[in-house]
Enzyme design. Structure first.
Site, mmCIF file in Angstrom:
data_model
loop_
_atom_site.group_PDB
_atom_site.id
_atom_site.type_symbol
_atom_site.label_atom_id
_atom_site.label_comp_id
_atom_site.label_asym_id
_atom_site.label_seq_id
_atom_site.Cartn_x
_atom_site.Cartn_y
_atom_site.Cartn_z
ATOM 1 N N GLU A 1 108.801 -31.940 14.447
ATOM 2 C CA GLU A 1 108.322 -31.568 15.778
ATOM 3 C C GLU A 1 108.238 -30.042 15.923
ATOM 4 O O GLU A 1 107.405 -29.539 16.684
ATOM 5 C CB GLU A 1 109.236 -32.170 16.850
ATOM 6 C CG GLU A 1 108.673 -32.136 18.253
ATOM 7 C CD GLU A 1 107.525 -33.126 18.479
ATOM 8 O OE1 GLU A 1 107.216 -33.937 17.572
ATOM 9 O OE2 GLU A 1 106.921 -33.066 19.573
ATOM 10 N N HIS B 1 98.459 -30.597 17.724
ATOM 11 C CA HIS B 1 99.830 -31.099 17.583
ATOM 12 C C HIS B 1 99.945 -32.003 16.348
ATOM 13 O O HIS B 1 100.824 -31.812 15.498
ATOM 14 C CB HIS B 1 100.216 -31.865 18.855
ATOM 15 C CG HIS B 1 101.602 -32.423 18.840
ATOM 16 N ND1 HIS B 1 102.670 -31.787 19.427
ATOM 17 C CD2 HIS B 1 102.120 -33.548 18.289
ATOM 18 C CE1 HIS B 1 103.775 -32.488 19.240
ATOM 19 N NE2 HIS B 1 103.462 -33.580 18.558
ATOM 20 N N GLU B 2 99.047 -32.967 16.234
ATOM 21 C CA GLU B 2 99.124 -33.899 15.097
ATOM 22 C C GLU B 2 98.804 -33.197 13.783
ATOM 23 O O GLU B 2 99.342 -33.559 12.725
ATOM 24 C CB GLU B 2 98.212 -35.099 15.328
ATOM 25 C CG GLU B 2 98.529 -35.919 16.583
ATOM 26 C CD GLU B 2 100.002 -36.314 16.736
ATOM 27 O OE1 GLU B 2 100.696 -36.443 15.704
ATOM 28 O OE2 GLU B 2 100.458 -36.467 17.886
ATOM 29 N N HIS C 1 101.972 -31.799 12.434
ATOM 30 C CA HIS C 1 102.715 -32.817 11.675
ATOM 31 C C HIS C 1 102.063 -33.056 10.311
ATOM 32 O O HIS C 1 102.730 -33.143 9.278
ATOM 33 C CB HIS C 1 102.717 -34.149 12.437
ATOM 34 C CG HIS C 1 103.648 -34.193 13.615
ATOM 35 N ND1 HIS C 1 105.000 -33.977 13.506
ATOM 36 C CD2 HIS C 1 103.421 -34.448 14.941
ATOM 37 C CE1 HIS C 1 105.575 -34.101 14.711
ATOM 38 N NE2 HIS C 1 104.637 -34.377 15.598
#
Lengths: 489, 489
Positions: free
Chosen positions: B284, B254-255, B258
């Site tokens: 997101e 997830h990170e 980003h």
């Protein structure tokens, strides 16, 4: 008090921003991804622009003119702020940014030249640095002595003449002590390998032993050990070598001395000009007395011997006395940062004399390598073999730090004075150090030096703590007694 | 071009200082000594003051009026700068610095209250935050909708009405899907213990697999995973749990989503307004498509199963199909950040509705816990047992992030749209993901979304990439098809 309050509110923000800039420097040496450097350069330059604009804010002249004070703390705050304002205002913005740009470039050239052992490759950019720093020094000194104006940046109120008097008295006795010690049979050197994780663990424990508050700081590894920050966030770095655990342990104690000074300043001074160590010399007195007069003393090394055996098992040193001698072993060497207590100041004095001559135009950059090598051989008795072991070994001149070197030796002189005074007050201090209890020593230093922060002038801090004007005498007596003892002279 | 060039030079310095402030935030979550918080608050506030002064510099109005542009990049730069200038000029400096100080304090109080499961202990400072944010929102909206003005900070051009239309269409079908899935027999849960060092090692490897450039970033552990920074220094954090390696792996992916967005922006935009992700919603969309549509898909989990067996040995899951079901197991739970794909948006929608009501004064802070608990039971079918599992679980409101939550679900909606478009273009994408090769997927996202940075409006980025206006339809179809398949509905 309106003007004073406005001024202090402005100043507190400036101090906070200065802490942020300092922490960026810490990050660069410990955490920064390796390809982030170009962006980091822009970030540091932007912080410098902001800080310079705040330090020369035109409102400061009015506040300083109108501010009324009601006690010694306010008087001292104003003294520091006025000094910083006048200093920043004397240097044209264009010159300041030229110096920033050229020294940033020079640092890279210095690293390349050192790698290549080629002073001639560094000389052209060093000439630019020297020329710009002379120009800055002339602006700062306003007709007075240029080198004294530079020195004043690091040690307010000190003069080269006063330091020369001390250092000229140190030099012959250090040269003689060095020669005598190196003529005598040497103690055993440390042998074998020492787990680097265990070194870090022991060093952290020793840092706490000296009163370093880990809840307001942290220990990381970096290429060069340093201490960074003031107030509630004072971080140190250290380094490890598998074959030399003393490097890690004593780098840590040294940086803990700097860090404890910052941590032990009166909390009322947080984020004000009084809330940081008063000068480089006084700072170095704390790092050196922690490292040497306490950390390398017979009493403390007796305790440390047990700790090292617990951490590493038997490492071939028979007892506490032998360990004490090994810790304090004196060896020939070219490098200042690796030098023992006997030789360290000879390295510094050499740099002090050369940089003064350079700024006074008694020598020029093209003469520097020959002058270095001649002086080195005179004091150390053997020739420099290559530039990276000589004139190219330190980063300082490439980044324009003229006037910084002598504060190292001044700090050693101050440490000698403080050690004498502290032991006068506490004749049984060694009994506490022998059981690893540094609290009596560090409390005395905290109460007599550290807590004051920037309240008094640097020299006055030492004079008040010691009850006498500082001189080189105590350091010389301490070194001669200690090393005559270890070497049976 | 003089005015444009002057404006951009000023802006680049502002962007650099903004990166510094962001890195202070990173430091606070990863490295800061625990008792440094009060000083850090002052440092953050000082940075905020500087940034605010730069963003409202009176010269900017002149530059903006005089700047001439010659292409879409310049036009977009000016659009962002004008927006930021107008936004900052509407908020009084004193209010901005009050918000910075109070939210810094509130974050600490929130952590203590969560620890004690005591919303009443947090309510007073939350009231201060809400009051200050309402004041700020009123200043920003200038008579318009206050919540829309807040939302605009995170998702330029979005309105609560438009989001409500999407979310109101999502909610009943998600509630129904959730109920059906939880009525069906569940896949096996993961059992046993998983070495945390091996989790970190595997996660770093997976980060590289997704194209995260470690030479321009770093991975550390923190209590909450996050990504921080733009340009050449984009850092992520993750966390480990001995019994739940998926937490570490999927937090990392997830990170990395980003972080890759930031790293893959056109390098010409470095330290300019275009040089960062265009909105929280688009951000997101990248983190979620990396994590879910790619990372939790059948193809990629097939590859991951082999990697996990290499890292941890046999962990009791028989084959790839069973592993895919286990990765996507749906369970009752209170916590948004631990929620699966089916339930995640229900958590977000709850917060969106509550915070809109709070800002509109339809409810007050004292009503918040009861309102939360009532809504939770309505959507999830069981009661909140304690405040740390309910209204105190997220940090956002303590730091004043009103208008931020809905961008999470908007990002999920966008990810659904992008996934459809990407698979339309590359029907064989799963064949590459099944061998752990994410390069085709990440290249499509880089070229169609990430490289543009702030060049286009958020909604336009998605619309151009997908060839159609974004809607909740693709996300709903994707979720229903995926979970009906796994649960045999």
């Amino acid at each position: 008090m309106a003007a004073y309050d406005d001024l202090m509110a402005h100043q507190r923000e400036t101090e906070a921003l200065s802490q942020v800039a300092g922490r960026l420097g810490w990050d660069q040496e410990t955490m920064m991804p390796r390809e982030a450097a170009p962006q980091r350069g822009a970030e540091m330059a932007a912080m410098e622009t902001v800080l310079h604009a705040r330090r020369t804010d035109p409102r400061m002249a009015d506040w300083l003119a109108e501010a009324e004070t009601s006690g010694p703390v306010e008087v001292a705050q104003l003294r520091h702020i006025r000094r910083s304002y006048e200093r920043a205002s004397k240097v044209p913005a264009k010159l300041a940014s030229q110096i920033a740009r050229v020294t940033s470039e020079a640092q890279g050239k210095w690293a390349e030249a050192r790698e290549a052992d080629d002073f001639a490759a560094f000389a052209p950019v060093l000439k630019d640095v020297v020329s710009l720093k002379r120009e800055e020094g002339a602006a700062l000194s306003a007709g007075g002595d240029v080198y004294d104006a530079m020195l004043d940046d690091y040690e307010a109120g000190a003069t080269a003449a006063e330091l020369s008097a001390m250092f000229d008295a140190l030099r012959p006795r250090l040269v003689a002590l060095r020669a005598a010690v190196l003529d005598a049979p040497a103690p055993a050197a440390l042998q074998g390998k020492f787990d680097e994780g265990a070194q870090m663990k022991l060093s952290r424990q020793i840092a706490k032993t000296f009163g370093y508050d880990m809840a307001k700081g942290r220990v990381d590894k970096a290429v060069h050990p340093f201490s960074s920050g003031s107030g509630l966030d004072v971080r140190i770095t250290t380094r490890t070598s598998e074959t030399d655990p003393f490097n890690c342990i004593y780098s840590t104690i040294h940086e803990v001395g700097h860090a404890c000074y910052e941590q032990n300043i009166d909390p009322d001074y947080l984020l004000t000009p009084l809330g940081q160590g008063v000068s480089m010399g006084v700072h170095e007195s704390q790092s050196r007395i922690y490292e040497n007069q306490i950390g390398r003393g017979r009493a403390f090394t007796g305790w440390l011997y047990g700790q090292m055996r617990d951490a590493f098992g038997d490492f071939g040193i028979a007892d506490e006395d032998a360990f004490y001698a090994t810790v304090n072993r004196v060896e020939n060497g070219y490098i200042r940062t690796e030098a023992d207590e006997v030789q360290y100041n000879l390295h510094v004095l050499l740099r002090f004399d050369l940089e003064r001559a350079l700024i006074a135009r008694d020598i020029e950059v093209d003469d520097l390598e020959a002058a270095w090598n001649e002086r080195f051989e005179a004091d150390f008795g053997f020739a420099v073999d290559k530039a990276s072991n000589g004139v190219l070994q330190d980063v300082h001149w490439s980044v324009g730090l003229f006037g910084y070197f002598p504060t190292y030796s001044l700090g050693n002189v101050y440490a000698g004075c403080l050690n004498d005074a502290m032991r006068d007050k506490m004749p049984d201090l060694d009994a506490t150090l022998a059981r690893g209890d540094t609290s009596h020593a560090t409390r005395w230093l905290r109460e007599n030096v550290q807590t004051h922060g920037g309240l008094y002038a640097p020299r006055d801090v030492i004079e008040q703590a010691c009850g006498a004007a500082p001189s080189e005498g105590p350091l010389l007596s301490y070194l001669e007694e200690k090393f005559n003892g270890i070497y049976g002279l």
